[in-house]
Structures are given as structure tokens and as C-alpha cells.
Design an enzyme around this catalytic site. Structure first.
Site: not given
Ligand code: HMG
Ligand code: MG
Length: 283
Positions: A14-15, A206, A208, A239, A248
């Protein structure tokens, strides 16, 4: 402190894959997870059920979950930012899910398109639905040391949000040093405050490894009682919404350090080689 067991939470699929520029076929992702399943790792984060517009690299999440061969005793986890994600995770048969919040406003906006408070509000119905299904929810808290947009993060802010996420229903909070800004001194300063609010056995690290400090931070965290660490096979990752984030901490390096300090992990280092071979074809 030695003699205890330490759990490694493998987050590479995933990450490690969410920010790659190259397209990775679902079959390769499945082979990577299957190889990791044969190592003794007890927890593997397979993919994310996030918006495919935001993270196209993991748009094949359902296909990957359907394709893996599940090993007995391994828990297969996925990221879920909202109820849509939870529904998809349930349909895919995830063993546990993870929500992710930020300790800084800048990263919250960049990663989730909302404020920290809004993100917590959004998680509330997800916790309710997950509890009804007895599905454990892990919590990530990002930028616990520093944010690429807002600078250093006050430990008190981390403590307040971590305690809130536990109260809401997370079984554990994984402390994300998202851009690898930490070192043992900064982590100690954070833990000095945080451990007054949250017990060590509800925390994971966690880290990096952007600046090569992750192993030293694991050692510091072990001394303070943490026993769960996230790691990424071959150090894959970063990310997409955190400029400057690199992978990571490498799973093998983490295991070697943890084992050298006298802890048991149950992971077979030799068996990790096959997963590393596949990771090398990806990165
Ligand atoms: P948004 O654009 O503000 O909100 O996204 P929305 O609700 O309007 O959704 C946009 C579109 O996505 C819509 O589709 C939704 O239906 C669809 P449209 O109507 O335009 O066709 N949608 C989805 N589709 C599938 N699955 C879903 C989903 N949700 C909405 N779950 C949202 C808000 C939170 C969805 C967006 O910002 C997002 O997906 N963000 C995720 C970003 C991400 O994955 N980042 C990396 C992971 S975090 C990380 O790496 C840190 C970590 O490792 C820890 C660390 O290192 O610190 C965990
Ligand atoms: Mg991370």
C-alpha cells in the site's frame, strides 16, 4: 526490555505502491502480497479503498484483494477514508481497515481535502458501521513530527488527536513521520507528552526513512515501550500528497535491528528474499 515480541506491520503493497510513477500490474501486486504472506509477517496492508481519482495507482484494489491467496493467521488490512471505502473493503473481505488523519492542517487539506476536524467527523459513521461488523479499525496519524506545509508539529496536538481517535474506536494509533523529519531526540520529545495521554501498547511507529533516521527512531520507541512498527519491503514508497516523502523503513533492516536488540518477531528473513525480488522489479 529484550525477550518481548515485536509485531511488524508490512505496509509495502500500500504505502510502497501508492506514489509510484510507473504502472504496476495487479498480478505483480498479488505476487508481492503472496510472497509476503509466506514470511511469517502477521499483518499485511494490501491496498487502499480511496478515490481512484486521487490515487490511480491503487484503483485496482478490489482486483488485488480478490487475487491474493490468504495464508492462515495473516491479517489483510486496507486503508479506508470514508464509508464508500469501508463498503468496498467489506465487499473485498478485508480483515481490518485503517482511517488516516493528520496532526497538521496543511497535510490534511492536501491528503484528504478537508480540515483535521472535518476528517474526524467524517470517520464517525465509519466507526459505527465497522463496529457493527466487528471489523477492527486502525488509525494513522500523519505528520506527527513535522508537516511539509506547516513545519514542526506541536506534541500536544498529536496527543490530543491521537487520544480522540482512540476514543472514537481505533484499536491502535500508528504515528506517521510522513516525511522522515524525525530523529531520536524529536521522537523522545513527542513521546514525553504523548505517553501521558495514550499508553505505549496502543501506539505503533510508522517512520519514513527519508534521512536515514528510522532505525534509530524504532530503537528509541522500543525503549519507551512501543512494540508495533510499520515497515515496507525493500523500503518501497512514499505519499503522493507529501512532497519529499520517501519510503517507509525497509522491512529487512527493521527486522535485523529489532532482532539484534533481543526481540522476537516470528518473521523468516530468508523467506523475505522472494518478496524483495518482486519489489526490485517494481521500483
Ligand atoms: P474529495 O474529492 O474531497 O471527495 O475526496 P468526494 O467525496 O467528492 O469524492 C470525489 C470522488 O471520489 C467522487 O467521485 C466519489 O464518489 C469518489 P465522482 O462523483 O467525482 O465520480 N470517492 C471514492 N471512490 C472510491 N472509493 C472511495 C471514494 N471516496 C470518494 N473510498 C477523499 C476525498 C478522502 C475521497 C480523497 O481525498 C482521497 O481519496 N484521499 C486519499 C488520499 C490517499 O490515499 N493518500 C495516501 C494515503 S495516506 C498516507 O500515505 C499516510 C500514511 O502512510 C501515514 C504516514 O506516512 O503519515 C497512512
Ligand atoms: Mg506512510
Amino acid at each position: 526490555m529484550s525477550g518481548d515480541t515485536v509485531t511488524l506491520f508490512e505496509v509495502g503493497p500500500r504505502d510502497g505502491l501508492q506514489s509510484l510513477k510507473t504502472e504496476v500490474p495487479a498480478a505483480t501486486k498479488i505476487a508481492l502480497v503472496d510472497a509476503l504472506s509466506n514470511t511469517g509477517l502477521g499483518k499485511i496492508e494490501v491496498t487502499s479503498f480511496v478515490s481512484p481519482k486521487w490515487v490511480p495507482q491503487l484503483a485496482d484494489a478490489a482486483e488485488v484483494m480478490a487475487g491474493i491467496t490468504r495464508a492462515p493467521g495473516v491479517r489483510y488490512a486496507v486503508l479506508t477514508p470514508n464509508l464508500t471505502g469501508l463498503d468496498r473493503a467489506r465487499a473485498a473481505g478485508a480483515d481490518e481497515v485503517a482511517v488516516f488523519a493528520s496532526a497538521s492542517e496543511g497535510f490534511s487539506r492536501a491528503n484528504l481535502n478537508c480540515s483535521v476536524a472535518e476528517s474526524l467527523d467524517r470517520f464517525a459513521p465509519l466507526f459505527e458501521a465497522a463496529a457493527a461488523d466487528h471489523l477492527p479499525v486502525r488509525g494513522y496519524l500523519s505528520t506527527v513530527i513535522a508537516c511539509p506545509f506547516d513545519g514542526p508539529t506541536p506534541p500536544e496536538t498529536v496527543a490530543r488527536i491521537a487520544a480522540r481517535m482512540l476514543e472514537m474506536g481505533c484499536y491502535e494509533i500508528s504515528l506517521g513521520d510522513t516525511i522522515g523529519a524525525g530523529d531520536p531526540a524529536r521522537l523522545s520529545a513527542l513521546l514525553d507528552v504523548l505517553l501521558d495521554h495514550v499508553p505505549a501498547d496502543r501506539l505503533a511507529g510508522h517512520f519514513h526513512d527519508t534521512h536515514g533516521t528510522a532505525l534509530a527512531m524504532i530503537e528509541t520507541a522500543l525503549h519507551r515501550g512501543l512494540r508495533v512498527f510499520d515497515a515496507s519491503v525493500a523500503g518501497l514508497g512514499g505519499c503522493p500528497y507529501a512532497p519529499g516523502a520517501s519510503g517507509n523503513v525497509d522491512t529487512r533492516a527493521a527486522l535485523e535491528r529489532i532482532t539484534a536488540l533481543g526481540f522476537a518477531t516470528g518473521v523468516d528473513l530468508a523467506a523475505l528474499a522472494e518478496a524483495e525480488r518482486i519489489a526490485a522489479t517494481i521500483a
